[in-house]
Design an enzyme around this catalytic site. Structure first.
Site, short mmCIF file in Angstrom:
data_model
loop_
_atom_site.label_atom_id
_atom_site.label_comp_id
_atom_site.label_asym_id
_atom_site.label_seq_id
_atom_site.Cartn_x
_atom_site.Cartn_y
_atom_site.Cartn_z
N HIS A 137 -35.11 -11.52 55.50
CA HIS A 137 -35.52 -11.35 54.05
C HIS A 137 -36.90 -11.20 53.88
O HIS A 137 -37.62 -10.82 54.94
CB HIS A 137 -34.99 -12.74 53.46
CG HIS A 137 -33.51 -12.80 53.29
ND1 HIS A 137 -33.03 -11.90 52.24
CD2 HIS A 137 -32.65 -13.74 53.60
CE1 HIS A 137 -31.70 -12.23 52.18
NE2 HIS A 137 -31.59 -13.44 53.16
N ASP A 167 -39.85 -6.95 49.57
CA ASP A 167 -38.88 -6.35 48.85
C ASP A 167 -39.05 -5.22 47.90
O ASP A 167 -38.62 -4.26 47.71
CB ASP A 167 -38.01 -7.70 48.19
CG ASP A 167 -37.15 -8.23 49.13
OD1 ASP A 167 -37.00 -8.11 50.30
OD2 ASP A 167 -36.57 -9.32 48.48
#
Length: 377
Positions: A137, A167
């Site tokens: 992540h 991200d």
């Protein structure tokens, strides 16, 4: 007309990087069809916070798109998508490497159907290499790029990054940029391309100074020791007397001297290149003597790159952003009109500012695109 109003995007992505990328394309006029699991849809549909039962986070990233519910593992599912694949301009997917191939939707398969297809794969570590199949992540990608080591805070209470840099900065933005470049290239040569977007790699650009210092120059970089991560007194966060933080970004000497004049910093404690910690301690002591409400107008008048840190709600209510219409666009969530997420797209490329978008209900566009929910064999 909008720049992408003749572009069809097939969106197989979930959560943040891909959906934000396709949101930007939709805001520039593209038709985006989002493919979701029948019954439950994308997992983000069920995340909190919610407004009258509808996920706010999902709506913020997926308004203005269409939704098709389809079990991609069901017999005949991929063939039912063939008409869309044939006319699509862009496909965005966010599975681990190899998943789309196993589904029959890999790039090599689809380019035989549509040679002009721009196929964008967003992953943590890319389509190749030792880590290609590894889970991760944003925190992992930021850590692997070296970003987290630059300002990690005290060892007993490490500081978490305040933004999803890998991200968004390493995934969403590179995806949009390269998709637009690929569209421009296709205008010339008529050919599509497979774009391999790796979020961990995209994060490197956010620490260009660390690349210069730590990679090229070979210097050791202590946590919080670089000029842009707290190594100088003139570029730090300090706490005012009311507990609010003051962002001191007075890098240039003229701004630093102006700031020191405002707080009354002694002349012999202004050289933060010689003794940054002693200098910073005195700055901290002086700022703590008065509340942020006292400092704010003085710092604004001095125009020295020093401001009181705002909460997200305060930032959204800032008269400056209101004057520029940053939060002027709206979307409807469960019938309630709310502010849309500001996106870095020039107003002239977007639709009418008073147009109210909404997130699609699961599978509401199946009939429109002649796609049925196929049951597993």
């Amino acid at each position: 007309m909008q720049p992408l109003d003749d572009i069809l995007v097939l969106d197989f992505s979930t959560l943040l990087p891909g959906p934000m990328a396709t949101l930007m394309l939709a805001e520039a006029g593209a038709e985006v069809i989002k493919f979701e699991r029948p019954g439950t849809g994308e997992g983000a549909r069920h995340t909190n916070p919610k407004l009258n039962g509808e996920s706010i986070g999902f709506a913020v990233l997926n308004h203005g798109k269409r939704s098709v519910a389809i079990d991609l593992k069901a017999e005949g599912a991929v063939e039912s998508l063939r008409p869309l694949i044939e006319k699509a301009d862009v496909l965005v997917e966010q599975f681990r490497p190899g998943v789309m191939d196993r589904l029959g939707l890999g790039y090599d398969t689809l380019r035989r159907i549509n040679p002009g297809l721009i196929y964008c794969s967003i992953t943590g570590y890319g389509q190749t290499g030792p880590k290609a199949a590894s889970a991760g992540h944003d925190l992992n990608y930021a850590g692997d790029s070296g970003l987290l080591s630059l300002s990690r805070g005290p060892d007993d209470n490490p500081t978490m990054p305040s933004g999803l840099i890998a991200d968004v900065g390493g995934g969403t933005y590179p995806a949009v940029m390269n998709i637009l470049l690929a569209l421009r290239a296709r205008d010339r040569n008529g050919q599509g391309i497979h774009l391999d977007i790796a979020m961990a790699e995209g994060a490197f650009a956010f620490a260009y100074w660390a690349h210069a210092e730590g990679v090229i120059a070979g210097q050791d970089i202590d946590s919080g020791g670089s000029r842009l991560t707290g190594g100088l007194a003139r570029y730090r966060l300090y706490t005012a007397g009311d507990g609010r933080q003051v962002a001191v970004g007075a890098l240039e000497e003229k701004f630093w001297q102006a700031f020191c004049d405002v707080i009354g910093q002694p002349v012999d404690l202004r050289d933060d290149w010689v003794d940054p910690e002693t200098c910073a301690a005195e700055v901290a002591r002086r700022l703590a003597e008065r509340p942020s409400s006292d400092w704010a107008p003085l710092l604004e008048e001095a125009d020295c790159c020093c401001t009181v840190v705002k909460t997200p709600a305060e930032a959204a209510a800032d008269p400056h952003f209101a004057a520029r219409g940053v939060f002027g666009r709206k979307l409807a969530i469960a019938g309630t009109k709310v502010s849309a997420l500001p996106l870095p797209i020039a107003p002239g490329f977007r639709g009418p500012a008073d147009q109210i978008g909404r997130a699609p209900s699961l599978g509401e566009d199946n009939a429109r695109h002649a796609v049925v929910e196929l049951e597993p064999k």
